[in-house]
Design a protein around this motif. Structure first.
Motif, short mmCIF file in Angstrom:
data_model
loop_
_atom_site.label_atom_id
_atom_site.label_comp_id
_atom_site.label_asym_id
_atom_site.label_seq_id
_atom_site.Cartn_x
_atom_site.Cartn_y
_atom_site.Cartn_z
N ARG A 36 0.53 -1.36 0.07
CA ARG A 36 0.17 -0.63 -0.13
C ARG A 36 0.45 1.09 0.33
NH1 ARG A 36 -5.66 -1.07 1.73
NH2 ARG A 36 -6.02 -2.54 2.45
N THR B 107 -7.81 7.34 -2.33
CA THR B 107 -7.90 8.48 -1.55
C THR B 107 -7.17 8.16 -0.74
OG1 THR B 107 -10.41 7.98 -1.80
CG2 THR B 107 -9.53 8.78 0.12
N GLN B 108 -5.83 9.05 -0.69
CA GLN B 108 -5.07 8.58 1.15
C GLN B 108 -5.44 9.18 1.20
OE1 GLN B 108 -1.35 8.65 -0.21
NE2 GLN B 108 -0.29 7.97 1.85
N PRO C 151 -5.60 3.86 5.59
CA PRO C 151 -3.96 3.34 4.88
C PRO C 151 -5.39 3.51 3.03
CG PRO C 151 -5.54 1.11 4.90
CD PRO C 151 -6.02 1.99 5.70
N ILE C 152 -3.81 3.42 2.03
CA ILE C 152 -4.76 4.61 0.23
C ILE C 152 -5.97 3.26 0.18
CG2 ILE C 152 -3.56 4.28 -1.66
CD1 ILE C 152 -1.23 4.64 -0.37
N ARG C 153 -6.63 3.21 0.20
CA ARG C 153 -7.65 2.82 -0.67
C ARG C 153 -8.64 2.87 -1.67
NH1 ARG C 153 -12.75 5.16 1.03
NH2 ARG C 153 -12.46 6.62 2.23
N GLY D 152 -4.80 15.22 2.17
CA GLY D 152 -5.77 14.22 1.85
C GLY D 152 -5.15 14.22 -0.20
N SER E 82 1.79 3.47 -2.55
CA SER E 82 1.49 4.01 -3.46
C SER E 82 0.20 3.64 -3.94
CB SER E 82 2.16 4.99 -5.07
OG SER E 82 2.16 3.37 -5.29
N ALA E 83 -0.55 4.39 -4.65
CA ALA E 83 -2.08 4.05 -5.04
C ALA E 83 -1.84 2.76 -6.52
CB ALA E 83 -2.68 5.21 -6.04
#
Length: 167
Positions: free
Chosen positions: A30, A128-129, A142-144, A100, A32-33
């Motif tokens: 997780r 989204t982060q 976390p990034i999701r 964000g 980076s995107a």
């Protein structure tokens, strides 16, 4: 690792046939995107739908357990007949805001079903982060994957244009 190398590695990884080789190629990142999207498709290629589904969950889900179970079942139903998945990542887009960042990852995927039929799809994953430094409480977010749009398209996996994933 550059975006091109990640995309090439992902196509090779998800196309691997033997289950034992697939087990050795477990990816859960997780950072980076792009890494989240790679991990998402890695989970699907392993038949680990709970792991793939989790890349879109909030740390503290807003849904009830019954709603989560129904959403997870519908998610898994979308991949029950998939025997192979190939993925190409496009150039990510990002947009920073207060507290964000949003990212859009364009994807071309090709699935092969148990009868040998192939389907090519264009997908946009929107992630989204929340700023890690702005999070001072648990559970950590976390990034999701916030949402995904997918559409069956005509064309060859290797040459079809990436979708427009503008915000």
């Amino acid at each position: 690792m550059s975006r091109l190398l990640k995309s090439v590695a992902l196509v090779a990884l998800l196309s691997a046939a033997p289950a034992s080789a697939k087990d050795a190629d477990y990816i859960d990142n997780r950072s980076s995107a792009e890494d989240v999207v790679i991990s998402y498709y890695n989970a699907i290629s392993h038949g680990q739908f709970a792991r793939a589904f989790s890349y879109g969950l909030r740390a503290a889900p807003l849904e009830t357990q019954v709603e989560l179970d129904a959403a997870f079942e519908a998610f898994g139903d979308g991949y029950t007949d998939v025997e192979q998945i190939r993925v190409r990542l496009g150039t990510p887009l990002s947009d920073a805001g207060a507290g964000g960042e949003m990212a859009a990852i364009p994807v071309i995927l090709q699935t092969r079903d148990s009868a040998g039929g192939k389907t090519v799809e264009a997908a946009c994953h929107y992630l989204t982060q929340l700023s890690p430094s702005a999070q001072d409480a648990v559970p950590f977010e976390p990034i999701r994957i916030e949402r995904t749009s997918r559409q069956v398209i005509n064309g060859e996996f290797a040459t079809v244009d990436m979708p427009d994933c503008s915000f």
